[in-house]
Design a protein around this motif. Structure first.
Motif, PDB file in Angstrom:
ATOM      1  N   UNK A  10       0.868  -1.171   0.000  1.00  0.00           N
ATOM      2  CA  UNK A  10       0.000   0.000   0.000  1.00  0.00           C
ATOM      3  C   UNK A  10       0.910   1.229   0.000  1.00  0.00           C
ATOM      4  N   UNK A  11       0.539   2.245  -0.765  1.00  0.00           N
ATOM      5  CA  UNK A  11       1.357   3.451  -0.823  1.00  0.00           C
ATOM      6  C   UNK A  11       0.468   4.638  -1.169  1.00  0.00           C
ATOM      7  N   UNK A  12       1.055   5.804  -1.182  1.00  0.00           N
ATOM      8  CA  UNK A  12       0.342   6.982  -1.665  1.00  0.00           C
ATOM      9  C   UNK A  12       0.418   7.009  -3.191  1.00  0.00           C
ATOM     10  N   UNK A  13      -0.476   7.733  -3.845  1.00  0.00           N
ATOM     11  CA  UNK A  13      -0.405   7.820  -5.307  1.00  0.00           C
ATOM     12  C   UNK A  13       0.965   8.323  -5.762  1.00  0.00           C
ATOM     13  N   UNK A 103     -10.466  -3.721   2.897  1.00  0.00           N
ATOM     14  CA  UNK A 103      -9.291  -3.751   3.767  1.00  0.00           C
ATOM     15  C   UNK A 103      -8.663  -2.372   3.895  1.00  0.00           C
ATOM     16  N   UNK A 104      -8.545  -1.643   2.786  1.00  0.00           N
ATOM     17  CA  UNK A 104      -7.953  -0.310   2.817  1.00  0.00           C
ATOM     18  C   UNK A 104      -8.823   0.661   3.613  1.00  0.00           C
ATOM     19  N   UNK A 105     -10.121   0.518   3.490  1.00  0.00           N
ATOM     20  CA  UNK A 105     -11.049   1.368   4.245  1.00  0.00           C
ATOM     21  C   UNK A 105     -10.896   1.120   5.743  1.00  0.00           C
ATOM     22  N   UNK A 106     -10.837  -0.138   6.140  1.00  0.00           N
ATOM     23  CA  UNK A 106     -10.750  -0.484   7.560  1.00  0.00           C
ATOM     24  C   UNK A 106      -9.427  -0.048   8.185  1.00  0.00           C
ATOM     25  N   UNK A 107      -8.374  -0.050   7.398  1.00  0.00           N
ATOM     26  CA  UNK A 107      -7.046   0.245   7.952  1.00  0.00           C
ATOM     27  C   UNK A 107      -6.499   1.580   7.476  1.00  0.00           C
ATOM     28  N   UNK A 108      -7.353   2.407   6.933  1.00  0.00           N
ATOM     29  CA  UNK A 108      -6.899   3.646   6.297  1.00  0.00           C
ATOM     30  C   UNK A 108      -6.081   4.522   7.244  1.00  0.00           C
ATOM     31  N   UNK A 109      -6.568   4.769   8.443  1.00  0.00           N
ATOM     32  CA  UNK A 109      -5.860   5.663   9.368  1.00  0.00           C
ATOM     33  C   UNK A 109      -4.476   5.114   9.713  1.00  0.00           C
ATOM     34  N   UNK A 110      -4.410   3.815   9.989  1.00  0.00           N
ATOM     35  CA  UNK A 110      -3.122   3.213  10.338  1.00  0.00           C
ATOM     36  C   UNK A 110      -2.160   3.257   9.151  1.00  0.00           C
ATOM     37  N   UNK A 112      -2.121   5.463   6.695  1.00  0.00           N
ATOM     38  CA  UNK A 112      -1.676   6.837   6.473  1.00  0.00           C
ATOM     39  C   UNK A 112      -0.623   7.255   7.492  1.00  0.00           C
ATOM     40  N   UNK A 113      -0.810   6.866   8.756  1.00  0.00           N
ATOM     41  CA  UNK A 113       0.188   7.205   9.782  1.00  0.00           C
ATOM     42  C   UNK A 113       1.533   6.553   9.461  1.00  0.00           C
ATOM     43  N   UNK A 114       1.494   5.278   9.086  1.00  0.00           N
ATOM     44  CA  UNK A 114       2.738   4.571   8.798  1.00  0.00           C
ATOM     45  C   UNK A 114       3.409   5.135   7.553  1.00  0.00           C
ATOM     46  N   UNK A 115       2.637   5.435   6.522  1.00  0.00           N
ATOM     47  CA  UNK A 115       3.210   5.996   5.303  1.00  0.00           C
ATOM     48  C   UNK A 115       3.834   7.364   5.557  1.00  0.00           C
ATOM     49  N   UNK A 116       3.230   8.163   6.441  1.00  0.00           N
ATOM     50  CA  UNK A 116       3.838   9.448   6.814  1.00  0.00           C
ATOM     51  C   UNK A 116       5.202   9.216   7.466  1.00  0.00           C
ATOM     52  N   UNK A 117       5.274   8.198   8.316  1.00  0.00           N
ATOM     53  CA  UNK A 117       6.524   7.913   9.029  1.00  0.00           C
ATOM     54  C   UNK A 117       7.606   7.376   8.096  1.00  0.00           C
TER      55      UNK A 117
END
Length: 284
Positions: A10-13, A103-110, A112-117
């Motif tokens: 999973x990643x950002x665009x 799956x992405x909807x359920x874990x979206x917040x987690x 996004x936090x990890x991708x920021x880090x």
């Protein structure tokens, strides 16, 4: 296209396209599946291999597992060049695109936090191996069968040579076997030398880890690798991962290179840059 959905990461665009020649698991090119501000990189895989029951059997097949892991890693490596992916564990499979989006909807917040880090950062691996010290031949116990047999064979050979050649000089007497006290003293010395070698290796690894940690944002210490599985020579003393900004990776590599000759008998191995597996929070 029918089949199950295999999720690599999973990643950002990201704007840079992946190579058109890139293929993943089952020889299928990966595609992007977008949901809100996230992208799942997925591939289609056949049910006959990746449904629950056949997949469980395949995971016991080391050849199949190795080939699948290489294909999985090829996609992750390609993603790491263009973005900072959050890799998912090997053989993460869903029934269809809808299952991936759920799956992405359920874990979206987690996510996004990890991708920021992890954004703009890569993982470097550092291992230290202690080469086994050259062991002198183990002294023979004064009353061991080998010692007695060797003496008897030497005497027998000498007697045979003397009888066949009367003019030959008398053969030298065999070396005197070690006394019990000398045997134990030599064994203790060998054991002490081995212990000192491992202590030096552990101290070197501790200092190296402290130095490298100062150049990394996060670190992880993994269990030593099993030599039977890794096929690496020597004893694995340090097996560590370091999360380093891309912009500082060159300095990190140079720092590791400067340590490689600091301690004879030790081998320092650097691997990477990798996607940040050790810092993703995903199960191995």
């Amino acid at each position: 296209m029918s089949g199950l959905r295999y999720v690599y990461a999973v990643c950002r665009p990201f704007g840079t396209p992946l190579s058109a020649q890139l293929t993943g698991v089952a020889g299928v090119p990966p595609k992007q599946l977008t949901h809100h501000g996230l992208v799942a990189v997925v591939g289609h895989v056949p049910e006959e291999d990746f449904a629950e029951r056949p997949l469980r059997a395949h995971l016991e097949d080391l050849d199949w597992l190795s080939a699948t892991a290489r294909a999985h890693q090829n996609v992750i490596d390609a993603l790491t060049v263009v973005t900072s992916p959050l890799p998912l564990r090997l053989a993460t499979v869903f029934l269809d695109d809808s299952g991936v989006r759920t799956m992405m909807e359920q874990r979206e917040d987690a996510f996004l936090r990890t991708l920021d880090r992890l954004d703009g950062r890569v993982e470097w691996g550092v291992k230290v191996y202690a080469e086994s010290p050259e062991s002198p031949e183990s002294p023979e116990s004064p009353d061991s069968p080998e010692s007695s047999e060797s003496s008897a064979n030497t005497a027998s050979a000498a007697g045979a040579e003397s009888s066949e050649n009367p003019d030959s000089r008398a053969a030298p007497s065999p070396a005197k076997p070690l006394s019990g006290r000398d045997y134990l003293r030599q064994r203790r010395g060998q054991h002490r030398a081995h212990e000192e070698k491992w202590e030096q290796a552990e101290e070197f690894s501790r200092r190296l880890h402290e130095t490298l940690s100062g150049c990394a944002e996060e670190t992880r210490i993994h269990a030593p690798q099993n030599a039977a599985l890794s096929h690496a020579s020597g004893r694995n003393v340090l097996n560590a991962a370091y999360l380093v900004p891309r912009s500082e990776s060159e300095a990190f590599v140079e720092l590791v290179d400067r340590t490689k000759d600091d301690s004879p008998g030790l081998r320092v191995e650097l691997t990477g840059p990798w996607a940040a597996y050790s810092f993703s929070g995903e199960e191995s």
